[in-house]
Design a protein around this motif. Sequence first.
Motif, short mmCIF file in Angstrom:
data_model
loop_
_atom_site.label_atom_id
_atom_site.label_comp_id
_atom_site.label_asym_id
_atom_site.label_seq_id
_atom_site.Cartn_x
_atom_site.Cartn_y
_atom_site.Cartn_z
N ARG A 173 62.33 36.99 38.61
CA ARG A 173 61.58 36.76 39.76
C ARG A 173 59.97 36.94 39.42
N THR A 174 59.21 35.93 39.41
CA THR A 174 57.76 36.31 38.99
C THR A 174 56.96 35.97 40.31
N LEU A 175 56.11 36.96 40.61
CA LEU A 175 55.15 36.87 41.77
C LEU A 175 53.74 36.65 41.37
N SER A 176 53.20 35.67 41.76
CA SER A 176 52.09 35.17 41.49
C SER A 176 50.75 36.15 41.78
N THR A 177 50.11 36.60 40.87
CA THR A 177 48.89 37.52 41.27
C THR A 177 47.89 36.69 42.24
N GLU A 178 47.94 35.74 42.19
CA GLU A 178 47.03 35.06 43.20
C GLU A 178 47.75 35.15 44.62
N ALA A 179 48.93 34.96 44.94
CA ALA A 179 49.62 35.43 46.14
C ALA A 179 49.52 36.78 46.46
N TYR A 180 49.52 37.62 45.44
CA TYR A 180 49.43 39.01 45.78
C TYR A 180 48.65 39.57 45.06
N PRO A 181 47.23 39.60 45.63
CA PRO A 181 46.23 40.22 45.14
C PRO A 181 46.31 41.85 44.43
N VAL A 182 47.19 42.46 45.14
CA VAL A 182 47.42 43.91 44.87
C VAL A 182 47.91 43.91 43.42
N LEU A 183 48.87 42.94 42.92
CA LEU A 183 49.30 42.91 41.57
C LEU A 183 48.28 42.41 40.75
N ASP A 184 47.13 41.55 41.05
CA ASP A 184 46.45 41.11 40.28
C ASP A 184 45.54 42.29 39.69
N ARG A 185 45.23 43.41 40.49
CA ARG A 185 44.55 44.37 40.24
C ARG A 185 45.26 45.44 39.34
N ALA A 186 46.50 45.22 39.96
CA ALA A 186 47.51 46.58 39.21
C ALA A 186 47.81 46.28 37.73
N VAL A 187 47.56 44.67 37.31
CA VAL A 187 48.07 44.41 35.90
C VAL A 187 46.94 44.98 34.86
N THR A 188 45.64 45.02 35.65
CA THR A 188 44.49 45.45 34.48
C THR A 188 45.01 46.69 33.74
N ASN A 189 44.50 46.49 32.41
CA ASN A 189 45.00 47.59 31.40
C ASN A 189 43.64 47.75 30.57
N VAL A 190 43.69 48.90 30.05
CA VAL A 190 42.50 49.51 29.21
C VAL A 190 42.97 49.49 27.60
N ASN A 191 42.30 48.70 26.86
CA ASN A 191 42.45 48.61 25.38
C ASN A 191 41.55 49.45 24.43
N THR A 192 40.33 49.35 24.83
CA THR A 192 39.30 50.06 24.27
C THR A 192 38.49 50.76 25.23
N GLN A 193 37.64 51.62 24.63
CA GLN A 193 36.62 52.52 25.30
C GLN A 193 35.69 51.69 26.17
N GLY A 194 35.37 50.53 25.63
CA GLY A 194 34.35 49.56 26.41
C GLY A 194 35.08 49.09 27.40
N GLU A 195 36.21 48.64 27.33
CA GLU A 195 37.12 48.20 28.65
C GLU A 195 36.84 49.38 29.61
N LEU A 196 37.28 50.46 29.19
CA LEU A 196 37.27 51.30 30.20
C LEU A 196 35.91 51.71 30.89
N ALA A 197 34.79 51.66 30.21
CA ALA A 197 33.33 51.74 30.57
C ALA A 197 33.18 50.54 31.79
N THR A 198 33.60 49.61 31.23
CA THR A 198 33.27 48.23 32.09
C THR A 198 34.02 48.35 33.30
N LEU A 199 35.36 48.75 33.43
CA LEU A 199 36.13 48.89 34.54
C LEU A 199 35.54 49.90 35.42
N VAL A 200 35.09 51.22 35.01
CA VAL A 200 34.51 52.03 36.06
C VAL A 200 32.98 51.29 36.36
N ASP A 201 32.22 50.71 35.62
CA ASP A 201 31.05 50.11 35.93
C ASP A 201 31.18 48.92 37.02
#
Length: 210
Positions: A173-201
């Motif tokens: 069962r798939t849940l669209s992140t468009e229909a469930y904004p809380v999941l759109d936020r939750a799937v955000t992952n961090v692969n680099t230090q730059g991505e982490l800094a950008t997320l914080v900013d």
Amino acid sequence: MGISPAEARGVVLAGGESTRFGEQNKALAHFDGEPLISRVVATLSDATGTRPILAARSEDRAADLLEVLPPVPTVSDAPDYEGPIAGLFAAAESVSTPWIVVTGCDMPLVSQTAVRTLLEHATDGVDAVVPDDAGRPEPLLAAYRTASIRAHRSQLSRAAGPQRLLDELPSVRTLSTEAYPVLDRAVTNVNTQGELATLVDTLAVGGFPR
């Protein structure tokens, strides 16, 4: 209406090499005042009412992470598989709950609401519940029926990834992140230090709700 949180055990996948993050262990990098791994463990604990299982590459890797965590059970990645699926299989063999809910250690915006949204859709006849971002399922933030994971382990090759597991499961069962904004936020992952800094900013100042 899905399953109760008590019917699922959280699993934090922390077996990656973090090669794109540099010399620092990504799981121990700080976000909103605490290590990424600490935040994810606390969120799954709060969402399910039980401390999650930490799936790490080795006992030594787990020991490093446990220095910043409360006591949590650990499993070492299944030696006959590679990548995140090795941790998923190891965890599935160790739990007694009918479901597991999995997240990567590098997903700092996973929240209790996101976890419980997945569990609310874990109904009879469904093998997995995953967010879907514009046609791209996210298997590393998902709820899986434990018996289904165990039953399909032998069907996958050593190098198979989590997406291949989803392909093998009869009912996802798939849940669209468009229909469930809380999941759109939750799937955000961090692969680099730059991505982490950008997320914080980029995100609003004032803390990030679990």
